[in-house]
Design a protein around this motif. Structure first.
Motif, mmCIF file in Angstrom:
data_model
loop_
_atom_site.group_PDB
_atom_site.id
_atom_site.type_symbol
_atom_site.label_atom_id
_atom_site.label_comp_id
_atom_site.label_asym_id
_atom_site.label_seq_id
_atom_site.Cartn_x
_atom_site.Cartn_y
_atom_site.Cartn_z
ATOM 1 N N ASP A 105 0.846 -1.175 0.000
ATOM 2 C CA ASP A 105 0.000 0.000 0.000
ATOM 3 C C ASP A 105 0.888 1.234 0.000
ATOM 4 O O ASP A 105 1.586 1.502 0.991
ATOM 5 C CB ASP A 105 -0.907 0.000 1.239
ATOM 6 N N LEU A 107 0.240 4.231 0.405
ATOM 7 C CA LEU A 107 -0.142 5.261 1.376
ATOM 8 C C LEU A 107 0.628 5.135 2.686
ATOM 9 O O LEU A 107 0.786 6.109 3.424
ATOM 10 C CB LEU A 107 -1.645 5.175 1.658
ATOM 11 N N LYS A 115 0.494 11.470 -0.492
ATOM 12 C CA LYS A 115 -0.692 10.794 0.028
ATOM 13 C C LYS A 115 -1.958 11.470 -0.494
ATOM 14 O O LYS A 115 -2.921 10.811 -0.898
ATOM 15 C CB LYS A 115 -0.671 10.810 1.559
ATOM 16 N N GLU A 116 -1.947 12.792 -0.509
ATOM 17 C CA GLU A 116 -3.100 13.542 -1.014
ATOM 18 C C GLU A 116 -3.327 13.245 -2.495
ATOM 19 O O GLU A 116 -4.461 13.063 -2.937
ATOM 20 C CB GLU A 116 -2.863 15.041 -0.818
ATOM 21 N N LEU A 118 -2.421 10.522 -4.110
ATOM 22 C CA LEU A 118 -2.878 9.139 -4.254
ATOM 23 C C LEU A 118 -4.364 9.023 -3.930
ATOM 24 O O LEU A 118 -5.108 8.312 -4.612
ATOM 25 C CB LEU A 118 -2.060 8.216 -3.346
ATOM 26 N N LEU A 119 -4.797 9.719 -2.884
ATOM 27 C CA LEU A 119 -6.215 9.692 -2.517
ATOM 28 C C LEU A 119 -7.063 10.351 -3.591
ATOM 29 O O LEU A 119 -8.160 9.890 -3.909
ATOM 30 C CB LEU A 119 -6.415 10.397 -1.167
ATOM 31 N N ARG A 120 -6.545 11.446 -4.154
ATOM 32 C CA ARG A 120 -7.278 12.108 -5.227
ATOM 33 C C ARG A 120 -7.364 11.190 -6.444
ATOM 34 O O ARG A 120 -8.376 11.149 -7.148
ATOM 35 C CB ARG A 120 -6.602 13.423 -5.612
ATOM 36 N N ALA A 122 -7.504 7.928 -6.382
ATOM 37 C CA ALA A 122 -8.525 6.917 -6.093
ATOM 38 C C ALA A 122 -9.925 7.485 -6.305
ATOM 39 O O ALA A 122 -10.811 6.819 -6.857
ATOM 40 C CB ALA A 122 -8.369 6.419 -4.657
ATOM 41 N N GLU A 123 -10.155 8.741 -5.899
ATOM 42 C CA GLU A 123 -11.465 9.372 -6.078
ATOM 43 C C GLU A 123 -11.758 9.618 -7.560
ATOM 44 O O GLU A 123 -12.875 9.398 -8.030
ATOM 45 C CB GLU A 123 -11.517 10.693 -5.302
ATOM 46 N N GLN A 395 -2.834 2.551 -9.075
ATOM 47 C CA GLN A 395 -2.867 3.441 -7.905
ATOM 48 C C GLN A 395 -2.188 4.772 -8.202
ATOM 49 O O GLN A 395 -1.833 5.508 -7.281
ATOM 50 C CB GLN A 395 -2.171 2.762 -6.722
ATOM 51 N N PRO A 397 -0.909 8.445 -8.763
ATOM 52 C CA PRO A 397 -1.359 9.699 -8.139
ATOM 53 C C PRO A 397 -1.933 10.661 -9.172
ATOM 54 O O PRO A 397 -1.566 10.622 -10.346
ATOM 55 C CB PRO A 397 -0.070 10.267 -7.525
#
Length: 441
Positions: A105, A107, A115-116, A118-120, A122-123, A395, A397
């Motif tokens: 992972d 993250l 991290k931000e 990567l989360l963006r 995913a969204e 995954q 970014p």
């Protein structure tokens, strides 16, 4: 059978084939005629593995292979690695690259900024998935409407109005976002082209402040604008407006055929018919069928003209590979600008962005990326999926450049100038598919 492709006789020169047995170099015919499938042409040479994917995605299970027109034998020799032959020397295959990426992972050890991103990412992938599901449903509905437009009874007209109404409502929503869809969402078909033109036209019309009724007429015209192509001979259809003067004139007649066919649907208003009639007219008078100029061309027709031409440049009928979105947009402004209403052209550019989804870019920090979303209020700041070799492609970014003050786009880059491993990771599409979604779904 492999020797028959070199024979001069017609006997046994064709064989039935399953999709999984096809390779680039096979010349195929899709049985059943034009209305039985989603492709503009029924007979063509497969030039890329992407075309085979498009056949499979369209639900076609068997085709006829013409051995004489094919450039390789059928069945293909097992010792040829067609996937490898499609890639430049030294390119790492997606499967190999995925196997080399550590299964962890990202993250867990990522710094806050990564991290931000990567989360963006995913969204964005979640929203893209929703857009792809909506796009698949819209393709099916477009196919139904096109195949049944001349059917008696009110059902088809009612479904057309409902489909168009839903599309307009979604595009008018404040949280509507334009997405670049995955390669599997694109195909060389009339339904695909019609839906692309509808999507691009609605976004442009919204930008220009068209009313809901005008947008509904625009969307309806986009669906039916090329239906007359079905009445053309295969050779004329394949030439797509090229060829000799007789073939060019024959191709141009598809506009009048489209109007004639669309008149049979009560869902098509007079404004929509006028847009269909004029979608190949040019602002400088060089278009057809009537060589109208300027404001003599209805606004809806002027919008369709830009959307139709852009989709043709990025998704040409005669090839699985077209211009990049950035190249196509530059072409519309620089070489072909006199053909289009400048207000419409600027509204179109603002709708898809200065760097349209699908553009490969290099960022100011040296990294490469591919534009996957547009911030329509800040055209220089799209959402960019970034090449990050420490994480898998699934995954990757995503940077929203509107929120990243220290990073911006340095320039657009041609695929040929991008390192092979980067290009494999970013996976630019041979065909460019756009659709929209709302934040809720």
């Amino acid at each position: 059978r492999r020797q028959r492709m070199f024979s001069f006789g017609k006997k046994d020169s064709t064989v039935k084939a399953k999709i999984e047995d096809l390779r680039p170099g096979h010349f195929i015919e899709i049985p059943g005629g034009w209305w039985s499938h989603n492709f503009i042409r029924s007979k063509f040479l497969i030039e890329s593995p992407r075309v085979i994917d498009e056949l499979r995605a369209a639900g076609i299970e068997r085709v006829v292979v013409d051995l004489e027109k094919s450039t390789i034998p059928f069945p293909a020799p097992p010792d040829i690695d067609f996937e490898r032959s499609e890639r430049p020397s030294g390119t790492i295959s997606p499967a190999t690259q995925a196997a080399e990426v550590p299964a962890r992972d990202p993250l867990e050890s990522a710094p806050p900024s990564m991290k931000e991103a990567l989360l963006r990412g995913a969204e964005m992938r979640r929203r893209q998935e929703a857009a792809e599901q909506a796009h698949t449903a819209a393709l099916q509905e477009t196919q139904f409407v096109l195949k049944n437009m001349l059917a008696a009874g009110p059902e088809v007209a009612a479904r057309t109005r409902e489909f168009v109404g839903n599309a307009v409502s979604t595009v008018l929503a404040d949280d509507a976002t334009l997405h670049l869809l995955s390669g599997r969402q694109s195909e060389a078909s009339l339904r695909f082209h019609s839906l692309q033109v509808m999507t691009l036209g609605l976004l442009t019309g919204k930008r220009m402040g068209l009313s809901e009724t005008e947008l509904q007429d625009l969307a309806t015209a986009a669906i039916f604008h090329d239906t007359g192509i079905s009445r053309l001979q295969d050779s004329v259809r394949m030439a797509a407006g090229g060829g000799n003067r007789i073939e060019q004139e024959a191709y141009q007649s598809h506009v009048l055929y489209s109007v004639e066919m669309a008149k049979g649907s009560s869902a098509v208003s007079k404004s929509a018919l006028a847009a269909i009639l004029t979608h190949h007219e040019a602002f400088n008078g060089s278009g057809y069928p009537k060589k109208l100029t300027g404001d003599a061309i209805p606004l809806l027709g002027r919008i369709l003209a830009v959307a139709d031409r852009y989709d043709y440049l990025v998704n040409p009928q005669s090839s699985p590979l077209g211009m990049t979105p950035a190249e196509a947009l530059a072409r519309l402004f620089q070489q072909e600008g006199a053909r289009f209403d400048k207000q419409v052209l600027h509204a179109f550019a603002k709708s898809i962005g200065i760097y349209p989804p699908g553009s490969i870019v290099q960022l100011s920090d040296g990294r490469y990326g591919i534009v996957i979303g547009v911030n329509t209020e800040a055209l220089m700041c799209p959402s960019v999926l970034v090449y990050e070799p420490t994480v898998s492609k699934g995954q990757a970014p995503v940077l929203d450049l509107l929120e990243t003050a220290d990073v911006n786009i340095k320039n657009c880059v041609a695929a040929a100038m991008v390192p092979k491993d980067v290009l494999d990771y970013l996976n630019p599409r041979g065909r460019v598919a756009y659709f929209y979604s709302r934040a809720g779904g």
